[in-house]
Design a protein around this motif. Structure first.
Motif, PDB file in Angstrom:
ATOM      1  N   MET A   2       0.796  -1.227   0.000  1.00  0.00           N
ATOM      2  CA  MET A   2       0.000   0.000   0.000  1.00  0.00           C
ATOM      3  C   MET A   2       0.830   1.279   0.000  1.00  0.00           C
ATOM      4  O   MET A   2       0.400   2.281  -0.570  1.00  0.00           O
ATOM      5  CB  MET A   2      -0.948   0.020   1.216  1.00  0.00           C
ATOM      6  CG  MET A   2      -2.085  -0.959   1.088  1.00  0.00           C
ATOM      7  SD  MET A   2      -3.103  -0.705  -0.374  1.00  0.00           S
ATOM      8  CE  MET A   2      -3.796   0.882  -0.063  1.00  0.00           C
ATOM      9  N   VAL A   3       1.975   1.293   0.623  1.00  0.00           N
ATOM     10  CA  VAL A   3       2.765   2.528   0.691  1.00  0.00           C
ATOM     11  C   VAL A   3       3.193   2.996  -0.699  1.00  0.00           C
ATOM     12  O   VAL A   3       2.941   4.153  -1.063  1.00  0.00           O
ATOM     13  CB  VAL A   3       3.965   2.364   1.657  1.00  0.00           C
ATOM     14  CG1 VAL A   3       4.939   3.514   1.529  1.00  0.00           C
ATOM     15  CG2 VAL A   3       3.460   2.249   3.083  1.00  0.00           C
ATOM     16  N   PRO A   4       3.801   2.163  -1.538  1.00  0.00           N
ATOM     17  CA  PRO A   4       4.141   2.652  -2.886  1.00  0.00           C
ATOM     18  C   PRO A   4       2.907   2.998  -3.717  1.00  0.00           C
ATOM     19  O   PRO A   4       2.918   3.965  -4.478  1.00  0.00           O
ATOM     20  CB  PRO A   4       4.908   1.491  -3.523  1.00  0.00           C
ATOM     21  CG  PRO A   4       5.331   0.634  -2.396  1.00  0.00           C
ATOM     22  CD  PRO A   4       4.334   0.826  -1.315  1.00  0.00           C
ATOM     23  N   LEU A   5       1.834   2.239  -3.557  1.00  0.00           N
ATOM     24  CA  LEU A   5       0.609   2.527  -4.299  1.00  0.00           C
ATOM     25  C   LEU A   5       0.032   3.875  -3.886  1.00  0.00           C
ATOM     26  O   LEU A   5      -0.383   4.674  -4.729  1.00  0.00           O
ATOM     27  CB  LEU A   5      -0.411   1.414  -4.064  1.00  0.00           C
ATOM     28  CG  LEU A   5      -1.714   1.508  -4.839  1.00  0.00           C
ATOM     29  CD1 LEU A   5      -1.436   1.424  -6.336  1.00  0.00           C
ATOM     30  CD2 LEU A   5      -2.661   0.404  -4.414  1.00  0.00           C
ATOM     31  N   THR A   6       0.026   4.158  -2.604  1.00  0.00           N
ATOM     32  CA  THR A   6      -0.472   5.444  -2.110  1.00  0.00           C
ATOM     33  C   THR A   6       0.409   6.582  -2.609  1.00  0.00           C
ATOM     34  O   THR A   6      -0.103   7.636  -3.009  1.00  0.00           O
ATOM     35  CB  THR A   6      -0.517   5.432  -0.571  1.00  0.00           C
ATOM     36  OG1 THR A   6      -1.326   4.332  -0.156  1.00  0.00           O
ATOM     37  CG2 THR A   6      -1.080   6.721  -0.023  1.00  0.00           C
ATOM     38  N   LEU A   7       1.713   6.391  -2.605  1.00  0.00           N
ATOM     39  CA  LEU A   7       2.611   7.428  -3.113  1.00  0.00           C
ATOM     40  C   LEU A   7       2.366   7.689  -4.596  1.00  0.00           C
ATOM     41  O   LEU A   7       2.366   8.841  -5.036  1.00  0.00           O
ATOM     42  CB  LEU A   7       4.065   7.027  -2.878  1.00  0.00           C
ATOM     43  CG  LEU A   7       4.525   7.054  -1.424  1.00  0.00           C
ATOM     44  CD1 LEU A   7       5.932   6.490  -1.312  1.00  0.00           C
ATOM     45  CD2 LEU A   7       4.467   8.457  -0.869  1.00  0.00           C
ATOM     46  N   VAL A  55       1.180  11.271  -6.201  1.00  0.00           N
ATOM     47  CA  VAL A  55       1.941  11.934  -7.270  1.00  0.00           C
ATOM     48  C   VAL A  55       1.038  12.234  -8.458  1.00  0.00           C
ATOM     49  O   VAL A  55       1.117  13.318  -9.043  1.00  0.00           O
ATOM     50  CB  VAL A  55       3.153  11.071  -7.689  1.00  0.00           C
ATOM     51  CG1 VAL A  55       3.761  11.564  -8.972  1.00  0.00           C
ATOM     52  CG2 VAL A  55       4.198  11.063  -6.579  1.00  0.00           C
ATOM     53  N   LEU A  56       0.151  11.296  -8.802  1.00  0.00           N
ATOM     54  CA  LEU A  56      -0.786  11.539  -9.901  1.00  0.00           C
ATOM     55  C   LEU A  56      -1.729  12.692  -9.580  1.00  0.00           C
ATOM     56  O   LEU A  56      -2.012  13.537 -10.438  1.00  0.00           O
ATOM     57  CB  LEU A  56      -1.583  10.273 -10.208  1.00  0.00           C
ATOM     58  CG  LEU A  56      -0.814   9.161 -10.896  1.00  0.00           C
ATOM     59  CD1 LEU A  56      -1.669   7.907 -11.000  1.00  0.00           C
ATOM     60  CD2 LEU A  56      -0.373   9.596 -12.272  1.00  0.00           C
ATOM     61  N   LEU A  57      -2.215  12.759  -8.352  1.00  0.00           N
ATOM     62  CA  LEU A  57      -3.079  13.873  -7.947  1.00  0.00           C
ATOM     63  C   LEU A  57      -2.324  15.197  -7.986  1.00  0.00           C
ATOM     64  O   LEU A  57      -2.865  16.226  -8.405  1.00  0.00           O
ATOM     65  CB  LEU A  57      -3.645  13.622  -6.547  1.00  0.00           C
ATOM     66  CG  LEU A  57      -4.715  12.542  -6.454  1.00  0.00           C
ATOM     67  CD1 LEU A  57      -5.064  12.283  -4.997  1.00  0.00           C
ATOM     68  CD2 LEU A  57      -5.943  12.932  -7.243  1.00  0.00           C
ATOM     69  N   ALA A  84      -3.325  18.360 -10.327  1.00  0.00           N
ATOM     70  CA  ALA A  84      -3.540  19.690  -9.741  1.00  0.00           C
ATOM     71  C   ALA A  84      -2.617  20.719 -10.377  1.00  0.00           C
ATOM     72  O   ALA A  84      -3.009  21.881 -10.579  1.00  0.00           O
ATOM     73  CB  ALA A  84      -3.310  19.637  -8.229  1.00  0.00           C
ATOM     74  N   ARG A  85      -1.420  20.308 -10.721  1.00  0.00           N
ATOM     75  CA  ARG A  85      -0.488  21.219 -11.376  1.00  0.00           C
ATOM     76  C   ARG A  85      -1.013  21.660 -12.741  1.00  0.00           C
ATOM     77  O   ARG A  85      -0.934  22.836 -13.101  1.00  0.00           O
ATOM     78  CB  ARG A  85       0.864  20.502 -11.545  1.00  0.00           C
ATOM     79  CG  ARG A  85       2.057  21.395 -11.505  1.00  0.00           C
ATOM     80  CD  ARG A  85       3.321  20.564 -11.376  1.00  0.00           C
ATOM     81  NE  ARG A  85       3.467  19.590 -12.435  1.00  0.00           N
ATOM     82  CZ  ARG A  85       4.318  19.720 -13.459  1.00  0.00           C
ATOM     83  NH1 ARG A  85       5.085  20.768 -13.536  1.00  0.00           N
ATOM     84  NH2 ARG A  85       4.394  18.789 -14.371  1.00  0.00           N
ATOM     85  N   PHE A  86      -1.581  20.721 -13.497  1.00  0.00           N
ATOM     86  CA  PHE A  86      -2.159  21.072 -14.798  1.00  0.00           C
ATOM     87  C   PHE A  86      -3.367  21.982 -14.628  1.00  0.00           C
ATOM     88  O   PHE A  86      -3.556  22.927 -15.393  1.00  0.00           O
ATOM     89  CB  PHE A  86      -2.572  19.820 -15.576  1.00  0.00           C
ATOM     90  CG  PHE A  86      -1.426  19.131 -16.256  1.00  0.00           C
ATOM     91  CD1 PHE A  86      -0.656  19.798 -17.181  1.00  0.00           C
ATOM     92  CD2 PHE A  86      -1.125  17.821 -15.974  1.00  0.00           C
ATOM     93  CE1 PHE A  86       0.406  19.171 -17.821  1.00  0.00           C
ATOM     94  CE2 PHE A  86      -0.069  17.188 -16.597  1.00  0.00           C
ATOM     95  CZ  PHE A  86       0.689  17.865 -17.525  1.00  0.00           C
ATOM     96  N   VAL A  87      -4.190  21.708 -13.622  1.00  0.00           N
ATOM     97  CA  VAL A  87      -5.385  22.529 -13.401  1.00  0.00           C
ATOM     98  C   VAL A  87      -4.991  23.940 -13.009  1.00  0.00           C
ATOM     99  O   VAL A  87      -5.569  24.920 -13.491  1.00  0.00           O
ATOM    100  CB  VAL A  87      -6.289  21.873 -12.329  1.00  0.00           C
ATOM    101  CG1 VAL A  87      -7.382  22.824 -11.883  1.00  0.00           C
ATOM    102  CG2 VAL A  87      -6.885  20.585 -12.864  1.00  0.00           C
ATOM    103  N   ARG A  88      -4.019  24.085 -12.147  1.00  0.00           N
ATOM    104  CA  ARG A  88      -3.588  25.423 -11.719  1.00  0.00           C
ATOM    105  C   ARG A  88      -2.994  26.214 -12.870  1.00  0.00           C
ATOM    106  O   ARG A  88      -3.155  27.430 -12.941  1.00  0.00           O
ATOM    107  CB  ARG A  88      -2.532  25.304 -10.615  1.00  0.00           C
ATOM    108  CG  ARG A  88      -3.134  25.068  -9.245  1.00  0.00           C
ATOM    109  CD  ARG A  88      -2.114  25.165  -8.156  1.00  0.00           C
ATOM    110  NE  ARG A  88      -1.537  26.505  -8.132  1.00  0.00           N
ATOM    111  CZ  ARG A  88      -0.320  26.778  -7.711  1.00  0.00           C
ATOM    112  NH1 ARG A  88       0.454  25.809  -7.300  1.00  0.00           N
ATOM    113  NH2 ARG A  88       0.123  28.001  -7.698  1.00  0.00           N
ATOM    114  N   ARG A  89      -2.310  25.533 -13.767  1.00  0.00           N
ATOM    115  CA  ARG A  89      -1.688  26.213 -14.886  1.00  0.00           C
ATOM    116  C   ARG A  89      -2.742  26.682 -15.887  1.00  0.00           C
ATOM    117  O   ARG A  89      -2.546  27.668 -16.580  1.00  0.00           O
ATOM    118  CB  ARG A  89      -0.682  25.289 -15.563  1.00  0.00           C
ATOM    119  CG  ARG A  89       0.311  26.048 -16.387  1.00  0.00           C
ATOM    120  CD  ARG A  89       1.443  25.252 -16.896  1.00  0.00           C
ATOM    121  NE  ARG A  89       1.352  23.813 -16.662  1.00  0.00           N
ATOM    122  CZ  ARG A  89       2.141  22.953 -17.229  1.00  0.00           C
ATOM    123  NH1 ARG A  89       3.059  23.362 -18.065  1.00  0.00           N
ATOM    124  NH2 ARG A  89       2.036  21.673 -16.977  1.00  0.00           N
ATOM    125  N   GLY A  90      -3.847  25.972 -15.966  1.00  0.00           N
ATOM    126  CA  GLY A  90      -4.953  26.391 -16.793  1.00  0.00           C
ATOM    127  C   GLY A  90      -4.877  25.984 -18.248  1.00  0.00           C
ATOM    128  O   GLY A  90      -5.777  26.271 -19.008  1.00  0.00           O
TER     129      GLY A  90
END
Length: 78
Positions: free
Chosen positions: A34-39, A43-45, A49-55
């Protein structure tokens, strides 16, 4: 990363026998999965979020022109 983990494990006193004993416990097996899967999900989230903020999405490649299909007359049914 694995090269750094070996000296750290030796300093912490983890031996192969201890590691095998820990790996036989169900809680440890779940954590190892679970730890690597959660990481990865975090990272995907973060990237989303980075793409959304950039617009804007990164530059898309130009659409390729459609290729005409060269079907024979027999295959078209006519």
């Amino acid at each position: 990363m694995a090269a750094a983990a070996v000296p750290l494990a030796l300093v912490a006193g983890v031996t192969p026998a201890r590691a095998a004993n820990l790996a036989s416990q169900a809680d440890t097996q779940v954590a190892i999965f679970m730890v690597p899967l959660t990481l990865l999900v975090l990272v995907l989230l973060f990237e989303a979020a980075r793409f959304v903020r950039r617009g804007a999405l990164p530059a898309q490649s130009a659409d390729r022109p459609a290729r005409p299909l060269r079907w024979s007359r027999d295959r078209r049914g006519g």
